[in-house]
Scaffold this motif. Structure first.
Motif, mmCIF file in Angstrom:
data_model
loop_
_atom_site.group_PDB
_atom_site.id
_atom_site.type_symbol
_atom_site.label_atom_id
_atom_site.label_comp_id
_atom_site.label_asym_id
_atom_site.label_seq_id
_atom_site.Cartn_x
_atom_site.Cartn_y
_atom_site.Cartn_z
ATOM 1 N N MET A 17 -0.525 17.721 23.630
ATOM 2 C CA MET A 17 -0.327 18.420 24.895
ATOM 3 C C MET A 17 0.553 17.597 25.830
ATOM 4 N N LEU B 176 5.134 25.453 30.253
ATOM 5 C CA LEU B 176 3.767 25.894 29.977
ATOM 6 C C LEU B 176 3.720 26.808 28.763
ATOM 7 N N LEU B 177 4.663 27.743 28.673
ATOM 8 C CA LEU B 177 4.714 28.638 27.518
ATOM 9 C C LEU B 177 4.944 27.855 26.241
ATOM 10 N N LEU C 88 1.674 25.928 25.362
ATOM 11 C CA LEU C 88 0.592 26.820 24.939
ATOM 12 C C LEU C 88 0.819 27.394 23.538
ATOM 13 N N ILE C 89 2.083 27.533 23.136
ATOM 14 C CA ILE C 89 2.378 28.087 21.806
ATOM 15 C C ILE C 89 2.506 26.980 20.766
ATOM 16 N N THR D 169 1.624 23.667 20.724
ATOM 17 C CA THR D 169 0.535 22.714 20.468
ATOM 18 C C THR D 169 -0.509 23.270 19.500
#
Length: 316
Positions: free
Chosen positions: A241, A94-95, A98-99, A101
């Motif tokens: 994503m 997830l990290l 989120l960074i 993309t």
């Protein structure tokens, strides 16, 4: 009366033409199915078949060496309640998504806008910048990246030339994930090409009218370029994503999930469970969990698109 006559004509002609029409339609259908049969065989044999098999295995204890044993929801409950490394892999992935993309899309859009002005050599440089997207996921590039950011790599040699003492970036828990994020951002060529195609479709008249009204470059970007480019941004966001959740080769070759599981991506942990620990049932449950999560996030992005994606054909 006119309507009744038309119905009567249709009913009269139908028996005369039905046999011929049916033969022609059947022939066309057979030809169509013959053309798409390779795709159908591949789809059902290599996509639907394995998916259904993995769904069954996700409810079993299966080591690929003996027959699967039905365990019900045990794999899923173990994933969510007792597997700390599963939670670590989810957090790391997830990290990473989120960074990487947003940064990748921002960088791709910036370069696309740079090449949108028909400058000399723009086609050549566009090709050069697109090449990393073709080879970026390969083993050779991952090995090159590991050598560049290793303790004796070229990055540290360059920093030493500047009088800065480097470190082993790959082995550092604080920097290993950042190294992989840089590798993924470097593969910005694919979204860049899509952004460039979208920029070409924006009417030049809008920019000319904005200049007449006294708008500057920043105003034109936020008032014209960005709104008209939102469908392309939406497409790139979805694709990048999903690709972020499936990252495997870079981490497997470069860091092997380390150090201290700081780069233990979800796909890498799934591979470890399936092909190193021979827990195929457990790995199948992980795969279906990933499918559900990605589907939910994709659905949320689609739902939110109603508020921020602008289609020129829509009224209002």
């Amino acid at each position: 009366m006119a309507g009744t006559e038309k119905v009567g004509v249709k009913q009269t002609l139908k028996p005369e033409l039905s046999n011929e029409a049916k033969r022609k339609r059947r022939k066309q259908e057979l030809i169509a199915y013959a053309f798409i049969s390779p795709w159908l065989l591949g789809f059902f044999g290599f996509v639907i078949g394995p998916m259904l098999a993995s769904l069954y295995y996700s409810f079993t204890d299966y080591d690929m060496l003996s027959s699967p044993t039905w365990v019900g929801l045990s794999n899923y409950t173990d994933l969510l309640t007792s597997d700390s490394r599963f939670r670590t892999s989810v957090q790391v992935t997830l990290l990473f998504v989120l960074i990487s993309t947003p940064l990748k899309l921002i960088f791709a859009l910036a370069v696309a806008m740079l090449f949108n002005n028909n400058r000399r050599g723009a086609g050549f440089y566009t090709t050069v910048f697109y090449i990393p997207s073709i080879i970026g996921g390969s083993v050779a590039v991952a090995v090159m990246w590991r050598q560049l950011f290793g303790g004796q790599g070229a990055i540290n040699d360059f920093l030493l030339f500047l009088g800065i003492e480097g470190r082993n970036w790959i082995a550092s828990p604080d920097h290993a994930l950042g190294v992989l994020i840089l590798l993924v951002i470097w593969q910005f060529g694919s979204p860049m090409i899509i952004f460039l195609a979208g920029l070409k479709q924006i009417p030049k008249d809008l920019y000319e009218a904005a200049v007449v009204d006294g708008a500057g470059a920043i105003q034109k970007f936020f008032s014209i370029t960005l709104p008209l480019l939102t469908p392309v941004i939406f497409f790139n966001l979805i694709m990048q994503m999903i690709g972020g959740f499936l990252v495997f080769t870079q981490a497997f070759i470069t860091t092997e999930g380390g150090p201290l599981d700081r780069t233990l991506f979800y796909a890498l942990y799934l591979y470890e469970r399936a092909f190193q620990n021979y827990q195929m049932g457990y790995a199948s449950a992980m795969a279906w969990m990933l499918l559900i999560v990605v589907a939910i996030i994709t659905a949320l992005i689609f739902y939110s698109s109603k508020k921020w994606v602008y289609y020129e054909s829509e009224k209002g």
